[in-house]
Design an enzyme around this catalytic site. Structure first.
Site, PDB file in Angstrom:
ATOM      1  N   HIS A 101       0.896  -1.198  -0.004  1.00  0.00           N
ATOM      2  CA  HIS A 101       0.058  -0.151   0.149  1.00  0.00           C
ATOM      3  C   HIS A 101       0.814   1.024   0.077  1.00  0.00           C
ATOM      4  O   HIS A 101       2.228   1.191   0.506  1.00  0.00           O
ATOM      5  CB  HIS A 101      -1.000   0.044   1.287  1.00  0.00           C
ATOM      6  N   ASP A 104       2.361   1.860   3.537  1.00  0.00           N
ATOM      7  CA  ASP A 104       3.297   1.127   4.056  1.00  0.00           C
ATOM      8  C   ASP A 104       4.653   1.361   3.651  1.00  0.00           C
ATOM      9  O   ASP A 104       5.626   1.219   4.337  1.00  0.00           O
ATOM     10  CB  ASP A 104       3.293  -0.526   3.502  1.00  0.00           C
ATOM     11  N   ASP A 296      -5.033 -13.990  -1.248  1.00  0.00           N
ATOM     12  CA  ASP A 296      -4.413 -13.558   0.093  1.00  0.00           C
ATOM     13  C   ASP A 296      -4.466 -14.826   1.006  1.00  0.00           C
ATOM     14  O   ASP A 296      -5.391 -15.067   1.353  1.00  0.00           O
ATOM     15  CB  ASP A 296      -4.971 -12.543   0.596  1.00  0.00           C
TER      16      ASP A 296
HETATM   17  C1  XUL Z   1      -7.444  -6.165   5.242  1.00  0.00           C
HETATM   18  C2  XUL Z   1      -6.720  -6.850   3.867  1.00  0.00           C
HETATM   19  C3  XUL Z   1      -6.134  -5.785   3.264  1.00  0.00           C
HETATM   20  C4  XUL Z   1      -5.976  -6.013   1.862  1.00  0.00           C
HETATM   21  C5  XUL Z   1      -5.303  -4.930   0.894  1.00  0.00           C
HETATM   22  O1  XUL Z   1      -8.157  -7.283   5.739  1.00  0.00           O
HETATM   23  O2  XUL Z   1      -6.780  -7.873   3.788  1.00  0.00           O
HETATM   24  O3  XUL Z   1      -4.773  -5.814   3.813  1.00  0.00           O
HETATM   25  O4  XUL Z   1      -5.225  -7.111   1.518  1.00  0.00           O
HETATM   26  O5  XUL Z   1      -5.860  -3.833   1.313  1.00  0.00           O
HETATM   27 CO    CO Z   2      -5.941  -8.934   2.124  1.00  0.00          CO
END
Ligand code: XUL
Ligand code: CO
Length: 435
Positions: A101, A104, A296
């Site tokens: 981000h 960050d 993720d």
């Molecule tokens: C929050 C989350 C974020 C996104 C990117 O729960 O997963 O970190 O992956 O903004």
């Molecule tokens: Co995420």
């Protein structure tokens, strides 16, 4: 010369399942060929800049627990130190990607233009490191949830000035992602939702979100960004209710705004659980709808009901997720981003390394199990058999016809359906042979 944060730790190597060396992979052999490709090209691991380098170990009851040399993170000098530590860790782990981000990687400036300029300077600083190490950007994203200006939303804010600020922020982050050669761009709307319906017009906010996403897609194409644009669903936290609730909701939203061929999803394990689904459910549905993009990878604590972003360590769960990903044809420009953070008591530099090593091993073990499930084809064969009657031409004709024609079959053919077993326990036992 960059200072070493990790004590000149040697790169982690594969030593096999019997190794008792903590600083070695037991399952992840990057160059092992699985289903015709090296494992590293299947898994496409990425480190999340935010959890590993920006998050300071706070929780709702206590502040910073870590002491990193780049704290406080409010100068461009700290930006440089953080980037040095990040690239040092990427090289130790042998990961091919990172995700970030804007907030960050550099502190915000006193004005928008100063913030933008600082992001550009971060890109200037990391481009040579990308060149030198070969570690690339999987995706970039804008943090539109931490600063108080976003508290009532970004694109869905009741104040159009915030919408404009969100446009400027995403534009800047897309420009930076393009400069970095990023392969995807992610939008996660933590504040795109509401705290109470008493002050919220959902219809209006949804329209704003739809217009915003259309603008983002148009701009990305205009500047020649060829990567995937991804929405990351999450049902709640930090907002009471978030509009990008889950994959099904996001798909309905994309269809509504004609964006279903432009935007895909980045699915997070913990978000799936918060939405009352399994990770594999979300991936399976995205695959079925043609919008699967990236993941993720993390795990939630199943008792707490929070998004705990723990590193994955449950091989059977991971195996079912990768099985769905393989059935989707694997990643194209997506990958496995560890949106995971060490626990706040794990304060040593080596905790960061070991967390990733363990997670990479877990993913590799799950992936190899998934590959065997796919190769041996027993699950697929059971599925084919279960739906086999639908392949018959009369079944397809019925599906294309009308209700009366379908209904008429009952009398004409004297139908009296005979139920068949779903064979769930047999299939569950079959999966256990691989994991
Ligand atoms: C929050 C989350 C974020 C996104 C990117 O729960 O997963 O970190 O992956 O903004
Ligand atoms: Co995420």
């Amino acid at each position: 010369m960059a200072r070493s944060y990790f004590g000149d730790l040697a790169p982690i190597r594969y030593e096999g399942p019997e190794s008792d060396n903590d600083f070695a992979f037991r399952q992840y052999d990057a160059n092992e060929i699985v289903l015709g490709r090296p494992m590293k090209d299947h898994l496409r691991f990425a480190v999340a800049w935010w959890h590993s380098f920006a998050w300071e170990g706070g929780d709702p009851f206590g502040g910073r627990s870590f002491e990193r040399p780049w704290y406080p993170q409010d100068t461009m000098e700290s930006m440089q130190q953080k980037a040095d530590a990040a690239f040092e860790m990427f090289s130790i782990l042998g990961v091919p990607y990172f995700c970030w981000h804007d907030l960050d990687v550099r502190p915000e400036g006193a004005s928008f233009s100063e913030s933008r300029d600082r992001l550009d300077r971060w890109v200037d600083a990391v481009l040579p490191r990308i060149e030198e190490t070969g570690v690339r950007c999987l995706w970039g994203t804008a943090n539109m949830f931490t600063h108080r200006r976003w508290m009532a939303g970004a694109a869905t804010n009741p104040d159009p000035d915030v919408f404009a600020y969100a446009a400027a922020t995403v534009k800047t982050c897309l420009d930076a992602t393009l400069r970095l050669g990023g392969e995807n761009y992610v939008l996660w709307g933590g504040r795109e939702g509401y705290e109470t319906l008493l002050n919220t017009d959902m219809g209006r906010e949804r329209q704003q979100a739809g217009r915003f996403l259309s603008m983002v897609v148009d701009y990305a194409r205009k500047i020649g960004f060829t990567g995937q644009i991804l929405i990351e669903p999450k049902p709640q936290e930090p907002s009471k209710h978030q509009y990008d609730f889950d994959v099904a909701t996001v798909y309905g939203f994309l269809k509504d705004f004609g964006l279903e061929n432009e935007v895909k999803v980045n699915i997070e394990q913990g978000h799936a659980i918060l939405a009352g689904h399994s990770f594999e459910h979300e991936i399976h549905l995205a695959r079925a709808l043609g919008i699967f993009g990236s993941i993720d990878m993390n795990r939630n604590d199943y008792q707490s009901g929070w998004d705990t972003d723990q590193f994955p360590n449950n091989v059977p769960e991971v195996a079912l997720a990768y099985y769905e990903i393989l059935k989707a044809g694997g990643f194209t420009s997506g990958g496995t981003n560890f949106d995971a953070r060490v626990r706040r008591q794990s304060i040593d530099p080596e905790d960061l390394i070991l967390a990733h090593v363990g997670a990479m091993d877990t993913c590799a073990a799950g992936f190899k199990a998934a590959a065997r499930m796919l190769e041996e084809g027993h699950l697929e064969a059971a599925l084919t058999q279960r739906y086999a009657k639908w392949d018959a031409s009369e079944a397809q004709t019925m599906l294309a016809g009308d209700l009366e024609a379908a209904a008429a079959r009952v009398d004409v053919e004297g139908l009296d359906p005979v139920p068949g077993s779903g064979r769930q326990e047999r299939l569950e036992r079959l999966v256990n042979r691989y994991v």
